[in-house]
Design an enzyme around this catalytic site. Sequence first.
Site, mmCIF file in Angstrom:
data_model
loop_
_atom_site.group_PDB
_atom_site.id
_atom_site.type_symbol
_atom_site.label_atom_id
_atom_site.label_comp_id
_atom_site.label_asym_id
_atom_site.label_seq_id
_atom_site.Cartn_x
_atom_site.Cartn_y
_atom_site.Cartn_z
ATOM 1 N N CYS A 1 3.220 -18.735 11.680
ATOM 2 C CA CYS A 1 3.208 -17.365 11.310
ATOM 3 C C CYS A 1 2.586 -16.264 12.378
ATOM 4 O O CYS A 1 1.365 -16.375 12.823
ATOM 5 C CB CYS A 1 2.132 -17.150 10.177
ATOM 6 S SG CYS A 1 1.870 -15.337 9.757
ATOM 7 N N CYS B 1 0.074 -13.622 11.560
ATOM 8 C CA CYS B 1 -1.124 -14.153 11.394
ATOM 9 C C CYS B 1 -1.905 -14.447 12.836
ATOM 10 O O CYS B 1 -2.974 -14.373 13.059
ATOM 11 C CB CYS B 1 -1.245 -15.214 10.480
ATOM 12 S SG CYS B 1 -0.226 -15.280 9.075
ATOM 13 N N ASP B 2 -1.229 -15.183 13.720
ATOM 14 C CA ASP B 2 -1.711 -15.828 14.607
ATOM 15 C C ASP B 2 -1.554 -15.279 16.187
ATOM 16 O O ASP B 2 -2.119 -15.600 17.161
ATOM 17 C CB ASP B 2 -1.617 -17.318 14.704
ATOM 18 C CG ASP B 2 -2.133 -18.123 13.584
ATOM 19 O OD1 ASP B 2 -2.985 -17.591 13.043
ATOM 20 O OD2 ASP B 2 -1.424 -18.950 13.073
#
Length: 325
Positions: free
Chosen positions: A149, A152-153
């Site tokens: 993701c 997200c990261d």
Amino acid sequence: MEINFNNTFSGQKQPEEKHEKVIILGSGPAGLSAALYAARAELAPLVITGTELGGQASLTFLIENYPGFPDGIGGTDLGQVFQKQAEKFGAKFDYDYVVSVDLSQRPFQVNTYNTHYQADVVIIATGASPNHLGIPGESEFTGKGVSYCATCDGWFFKEKHLIVVGGGDSALEEGLFLTRYASKVEIVHRRDELRAGAILQRRAMENEKIHFTWNTTVAEVMGNGSGIVEAVRLKDTQTQEERLVPADGVFIFIGHTPNTSIFHDQLKMSPAGYIEVDDLMATSVPGVFAAGEAADPHFRQVVTSAGMGAAAAISATRYLEEHAG
Ligand code: NAP
């Protein structure tokens, strides 16, 4: 750490028992659209959200192909407006996770960590999860440089060299997103032709931070003594030659698998695990409907999932009218 939701100081807590007319499993675009339509039919549907509120779409930074938003809309924002609209008409939400179902007779049994539900109708919108490569180092370094993701990261990889695996829309879209942070994004694809759509291909080709490594797979993710990714072993799919490439992170976008394992042996499914539905979104069990990526190996767009969710709720409403009492 595994959390046991049922533990109390006095011992094992018994799950609560509740009956609902309509239970919707999943809170992505399919589940939330089904909730809106079932709520407007005054069925007060209950959505059991699962662990990912808003579904996979909520992990997308900017959704540019959902009609009605010419400037795009953030994935999380879209999930929130979907939920708000469904709640306005009476949809209810249980922020829990379904552990088992029994669809063998009505009312159907739906068990979460905390509650034992009975439902007259079930709409399955459990979506899909990202596939893994299954190579050495992948699970060991997940969360320590391996990710599925970018939204997200990506932030953790400012000025870093990243490897992106895959040649589809996800790999290119997420790879483009990662150029916000990374100094270099190397897209490693097992063929010499991309599967992604033309617009994404053009954007990626024009982005000076993106480089393509063709006919290549990642054979291993390797880390340093602190347990953080520092290199990958790449393998040429034509010559079988291998080489080490320094890398700070590995983002893997190689397709998805439907989240349907709890329905195995209860519903008809394709060999890949997609729930079979007819053109009314009805599954092989009367009174059970399915929508979105759990039942769609073909389109898998926010708009198509939302459409399937709406259709499933309309069918569920008609089913309840025909089977009243
Ligand atoms: P996908 O289209 O199935 O692409 C998966 C990619 O991963 C393919 O390029 C495939 O290679 C590669 N791959 C699969 N298994 C592999 C393995 N074991 N090792 C190395 N590479 C592997 O999946 P997706 O990109 O997640 O897209 C899924 C669906 O969502 C598609 O319908 C897509 O159009 C849609 N989507 C749309 C958008 C958008 O419209 N903006 C964004 C994201 C996703 P091969 O090409 O060689 O098979």
